[in-house]
Design a protein around this motif. Structure first.
Motif, mmCIF file in Angstrom:
data_model
loop_
_atom_site.group_PDB
_atom_site.id
_atom_site.type_symbol
_atom_site.label_atom_id
_atom_site.label_comp_id
_atom_site.label_asym_id
_atom_site.label_seq_id
_atom_site.Cartn_x
_atom_site.Cartn_y
_atom_site.Cartn_z
ATOM 1 N N CYS A 87 -2.697 20.454 7.203
ATOM 2 C CA CYS A 87 -2.704 20.830 5.773
ATOM 3 C C CYS A 87 -3.864 20.303 5.108
ATOM 4 N N PRO A 88 -4.434 20.869 4.022
ATOM 5 C CA PRO A 88 -5.613 20.212 3.265
ATOM 6 C C PRO A 88 -4.913 19.018 2.463
ATOM 7 N N ASP A 89 -6.052 18.118 2.111
ATOM 8 C CA ASP A 89 -5.496 16.922 1.289
ATOM 9 C C ASP A 89 -5.473 17.436 -0.096
ATOM 10 N N GLU A 90 -5.017 16.582 -0.879
ATOM 11 C CA GLU A 90 -4.712 16.743 -2.518
ATOM 12 C C GLU A 90 -5.706 17.169 -3.006
ATOM 13 N N PHE A 113 0.810 -1.208 -0.036
ATOM 14 C CA PHE A 113 -0.040 0.116 0.008
ATOM 15 C C PHE A 113 0.919 1.269 -0.076
ATOM 16 N N PHE A 114 0.325 2.319 -0.349
ATOM 17 C CA PHE A 114 0.788 3.526 -0.263
ATOM 18 C C PHE A 114 0.577 4.671 1.093
ATOM 19 N N VAL A 115 1.565 5.199 1.542
ATOM 20 C CA VAL A 115 1.236 6.256 2.472
ATOM 21 C C VAL A 115 1.500 7.639 2.150
ATOM 22 N N PHE A 116 0.602 8.228 2.032
ATOM 23 C CA PHE A 116 0.599 9.851 1.511
ATOM 24 C C PHE A 116 0.732 10.402 3.171
ATOM 25 N N GLN A 117 1.799 10.994 3.509
ATOM 26 C CA GLN A 117 1.968 11.693 4.639
ATOM 27 C C GLN A 117 2.104 13.176 4.251
ATOM 28 N N VAL A 118 1.478 14.058 4.993
ATOM 29 C CA VAL A 118 1.419 15.453 5.022
ATOM 30 C C VAL A 118 1.826 16.182 6.479
ATOM 31 N N GLN A 119 2.999 16.830 6.387
ATOM 32 C CA GLN A 119 3.365 17.444 7.562
ATOM 33 C C GLN A 119 3.323 18.901 7.581
ATOM 34 N N LYS A 120 2.654 19.633 8.432
ATOM 35 C CA LYS A 120 2.977 21.128 8.541
ATOM 36 C C LYS A 120 4.038 21.477 9.437
ATOM 37 N N MET A 121 4.974 22.542 8.708
ATOM 38 C CA MET A 121 6.104 22.937 9.471
ATOM 39 C C MET A 121 6.258 24.242 8.953
ATOM 40 N N LEU A 122 6.313 25.158 10.089
ATOM 41 C CA LEU A 122 6.621 26.606 9.931
ATOM 42 C C LEU A 122 5.413 27.312 9.221
ATOM 43 N N ASP A 144 -5.242 26.195 0.255
ATOM 44 C CA ASP A 144 -5.000 27.697 0.770
ATOM 45 C C ASP A 144 -3.611 27.872 1.417
ATOM 46 N N SER A 145 -2.934 27.126 1.330
ATOM 47 C CA SER A 145 -1.254 27.093 1.783
ATOM 48 C C SER A 145 -0.206 26.454 0.796
ATOM 49 N N GLU A 146 0.849 26.911 0.627
ATOM 50 C CA GLU A 146 1.966 26.389 -0.185
ATOM 51 C C GLU A 146 2.151 24.907 0.068
ATOM 52 N N THR A 147 2.120 24.044 -0.894
ATOM 53 C CA THR A 147 2.466 22.737 -0.546
ATOM 54 C C THR A 147 3.654 22.309 -1.483
ATOM 55 N N THR A 148 4.885 21.702 -0.717
ATOM 56 C CA THR A 148 5.883 21.239 -1.475
ATOM 57 C C THR A 148 5.967 19.815 -1.353
ATOM 58 N N ASP A 149 5.981 18.893 -2.525
ATOM 59 C CA ASP A 149 6.331 17.523 -2.412
ATOM 60 C C ASP A 149 7.466 17.066 -2.491
ATOM 61 N N LEU A 150 7.969 16.393 -1.444
ATOM 62 C CA LEU A 150 9.299 16.049 -1.237
ATOM 63 C C LEU A 150 9.487 14.516 -1.501
ATOM 64 N N THR A 151 8.796 13.913 -2.298
ATOM 65 C CA THR A 151 8.940 12.684 -2.710
ATOM 66 C C THR A 151 10.177 12.077 -3.694
ATOM 67 N N SER A 152 10.402 12.768 -4.655
ATOM 68 C CA SER A 152 11.330 12.766 -5.361
ATOM 69 C C SER A 152 12.658 13.150 -5.193
ATOM 70 N N ARG A 182 4.018 25.908 6.689
ATOM 71 C CA ARG A 182 3.776 25.292 5.235
ATOM 72 C C ARG A 182 3.629 23.832 5.236
ATOM 73 N N CYS A 183 3.193 23.376 3.960
ATOM 74 C CA CYS A 183 2.856 21.917 4.046
ATOM 75 C C CYS A 183 3.914 21.348 3.136
ATOM 76 N N PHE A 184 4.187 19.880 3.918
ATOM 77 C CA PHE A 184 5.060 19.029 2.907
ATOM 78 C C PHE A 184 4.560 17.897 2.877
ATOM 79 N N THR A 185 4.717 17.295 1.658
ATOM 80 C CA THR A 185 4.161 15.997 1.402
ATOM 81 C C THR A 185 5.018 15.015 1.121
ATOM 82 N N VAL A 186 5.019 13.519 1.395
ATOM 83 C CA VAL A 186 5.879 12.423 0.961
ATOM 84 C C VAL A 186 5.071 11.069 0.848
ATOM 85 N N THR A 187 5.250 10.642 -0.430
ATOM 86 C CA THR A 187 4.400 9.469 -0.823
ATOM 87 C C THR A 187 5.336 8.348 -0.576
ATOM 88 N N SER A 188 5.071 7.185 0.008
ATOM 89 C CA SER A 188 5.957 5.970 0.242
ATOM 90 C C SER A 188 5.171 4.685 0.083
#
Length: 241
Positions: A188-191, A77-86, A196-204, A88-94
């Motif tokens: 953070c909102p889901d995809e 299965f996949f895990v779509f993880q969303v962290q709110k830091m400072l 309404d806030s900047e989201t950065t995907d860190l997966t790659s 801002r929103c950061f995502t990682v999919t594993s």
């Protein structure tokens, strides 16, 4: 905390070990199948022996949630993880794969995870062994299932008894006192939601990170001077942005 990916499980109905002793508190739980992992989960607390992790989490991480959904393979299965830091929103999919009652992940880091007992009916406790650079660390995390969209409502706060139980589990595993994540702040909102806030995907970025960079990061986390430098870099980048 930044690289750990979580999964979820329900206790088997026949589970009867006492959760008042270290043997009971750290007993591994049998995974019943992939479907028990699926859904939306908030990250309530964690403890890890990775140097610097507690400080960085307390300083910069506001909250974390994850959505688990099936992969094509029946044991993955996949895990779509969303962290709110400072703010801002950061995502990682594993991707995680179940092998011999343990979850295995190769990217963005190498990790093996097992599930241990919890008396919370809609929670899980996940014990992880993960590698950063040339070092192997241990982590314990507590997840809480959400019945609705994070944008519509949050799970009630964990009870004091549930949190105390998790603290005892960490102590039994010779881990530091847990860091409690703030569930009272907006997530953070889901995809699928308006951004309404900047989201950065860190997966790659994490998956393609140079092994030498990961070794350097490990060394920085392991020294007081290196940790201070890392904190200064994060704070400076946040100010510039």
């Amino acid at each position: 905390m930044f690289f750990l990916i979580l999964a979820a499980v329900l206790l088997p109905s026949g589970f009867s070990a006492s959760l008042t002793t270290c043997d009971g508190l750290t007993q591994q739980v049998q995974i019943q199948g992939r479907d028990q992992f699926l859904g939306v989960w908030t990250y309530a607390a964690e403890s890890t022996n990775m140097p610097g992790s507690k400080l960085l989490t307390k300083m910069f991480v506001e909250n974390v949630w994850g959505k688990i959904y099936p992969a094509n393979e029946s044991d993955s299965f996949f895990v779509f993880q969303v962290q709110k830091m400072l703010g801002r929103c950061f995502t990682v999919t594993s991707k995680l794969t179940l092998v011999n009652n343990a979850l295995h992940m190769d990217h963005p880091i190498h990790a093996t995870e097992v599930l241990v007992a919890t008396s919370c009916s809609d929670c899980l406790v996940l014990l992880s062994n993960f590698t950063l650079g040339e070092s192997t660390y241990k982590g314990l995390q507590l997840l809480s299932k959400t019945k609705n969209s994070l944008l519509q409502g949050k799970r009630p706060k964990l009870t004091q008894a549930e949190m105390e139980e998790f603290k005892r589990q960490a102590a039994c595993l010779d881990l530091p006192p847990p860091t409690i994540l703030n569930s009272g702040k907006d997530f953070c909102p889901d995809e699928s939601s308006p951004k309404d806030s900047e989201t950065t995907d860190l997966t790659s970025v994490l998956s393609q990170a140079d092994p030498e960079y990961m070794k350097l990061l490990d060394k920085m986390l392991s020294s007081r001077a290196g940790l201070k430098t890392l904190v200064d870099i994060i704070a400076r980048n946040h100010t510039l942005n």
